[in-house]
Design a protein around this motif. Sequence first.
Motif, PDB file in Angstrom:
ATOM      1  N   LYS A  41       1.745   5.293 -47.720  1.00 13.62           N
ATOM      2  CA  LYS A  41       2.675   6.203 -47.031  1.00 13.62           C
ATOM      3  C   LYS A  41       3.343   5.567 -45.810  1.00 13.62           C
ATOM      4  O   LYS A  41       4.019   6.264 -45.062  1.00 13.62           O
ATOM      5  N   LEU A  43       6.068   3.880 -43.759  1.00 11.24           N
ATOM      6  CA  LEU A  43       7.524   3.801 -43.857  1.00 11.24           C
ATOM      7  C   LEU A  43       8.045   2.637 -43.029  1.00 11.24           C
ATOM      8  O   LEU A  43       7.746   2.529 -41.846  1.00 11.24           O
TER       9      LEU A  43
ATOM     10  N   GLN B  38       6.921  15.570 -44.022  1.00  9.61           N
ATOM     11  CA  GLN B  38       7.231  15.298 -45.428  1.00  9.61           C
ATOM     12  C   GLN B  38       6.383  16.216 -46.291  1.00  9.61           C
ATOM     13  O   GLN B  38       5.167  16.027 -46.403  1.00  9.61           O
ATOM     14  N   GLU B  88       2.606  15.821 -44.894  1.00  7.73           N
ATOM     15  CA  GLU B  88       2.381  14.562 -44.188  1.00  7.73           C
ATOM     16  C   GLU B  88       3.272  14.591 -42.949  1.00  7.73           C
ATOM     17  O   GLU B  88       4.453  14.948 -43.024  1.00  7.73           O
ATOM     18  N   PHE B  90       4.779  12.431 -39.666  1.00  8.18           N
ATOM     19  CA  PHE B  90       5.044  11.083 -39.176  1.00  8.18           C
ATOM     20  C   PHE B  90       5.601  11.144 -37.762  1.00  8.18           C
ATOM     21  O   PHE B  90       6.573  11.854 -37.493  1.00  8.18           O
ATOM     22  N   ARG B 110      -1.970  13.155 -42.807  1.00  8.89           N
ATOM     23  CA  ARG B 110      -1.913  14.210 -43.819  1.00  8.89           C
ATOM     24  C   ARG B 110      -2.653  15.431 -43.296  1.00  8.89           C
ATOM     25  O   ARG B 110      -3.861  15.394 -43.102  1.00  8.89           O
TER      26      ARG B 110
END
Lengths: 114, 115
Positions: A41, A43, B38, B88, B90, B110
């Motif tokens: 995951k 990025l 996400q 999720e 970020f 998560r």
Amino acid sequence: DTAVSQTPKYLVTQMGNDKSIKCEQNLGHDTMYWYKQDSKKFLKIMFSYNNKELIINETVPNRFSPKSPDKAHLNLHINSLELGDSAVYFCASSSTGKKAYEQYFGPGTRLTVT
Amino acid sequence: AQSVTQLDSQVPVFEEAPVELRCNYSSSVSVYLFWYVQYPNQGLQLLLKYLSGSTLVESINGFEAEFNKSQTSFHLRKPSVHISDTAEYFCAVRRVQVGANNLFFGTGTRLTVIP
């Protein structure tokens, strides 16, 4: 209306092939980006591009090349695909200048190389 | 160069309980800070951002984050989570400098909300 769209959503191909992923934005933005999201995951920016400048992340292999036919499109071409290219690729766009705070992301393209 | 650390890769929490997702950053220059979310099989959506001014920023769905310059942190909180918050999350930074638009992301957290 979708702001940033990508096609295809899923792409399964064999090693050694050449493939393209298309990205289109209808937001009137003049900067577009490609990100790679790996299996964990994470990025990472691959490219950023506006009509004046292409900035390439130095870690991106030269098998990857962005192509922009116009301001609304930034396609990603990948030559000689390798297993390690399997990932989800996200396109994004933003305006430029002082108010270029927010990047709008596409839904992603899941690339599987077998 | 900028970097972002999200120490918690997974955070399970019961529905209606509070949650904090941690984010620390490193940068030699001033940065803007962001939280993106996400949802499963979707792209990233901006949740909230800190640009300047009040160090506490809020989103429309009840999340808030506080910029702490001395601790170089931008933790995300919600006092009562919903099942629909499962996603999720970020944390990201970009330089304040005009033209420096690239986002640098953390590895994500998560959040799983348990009924």
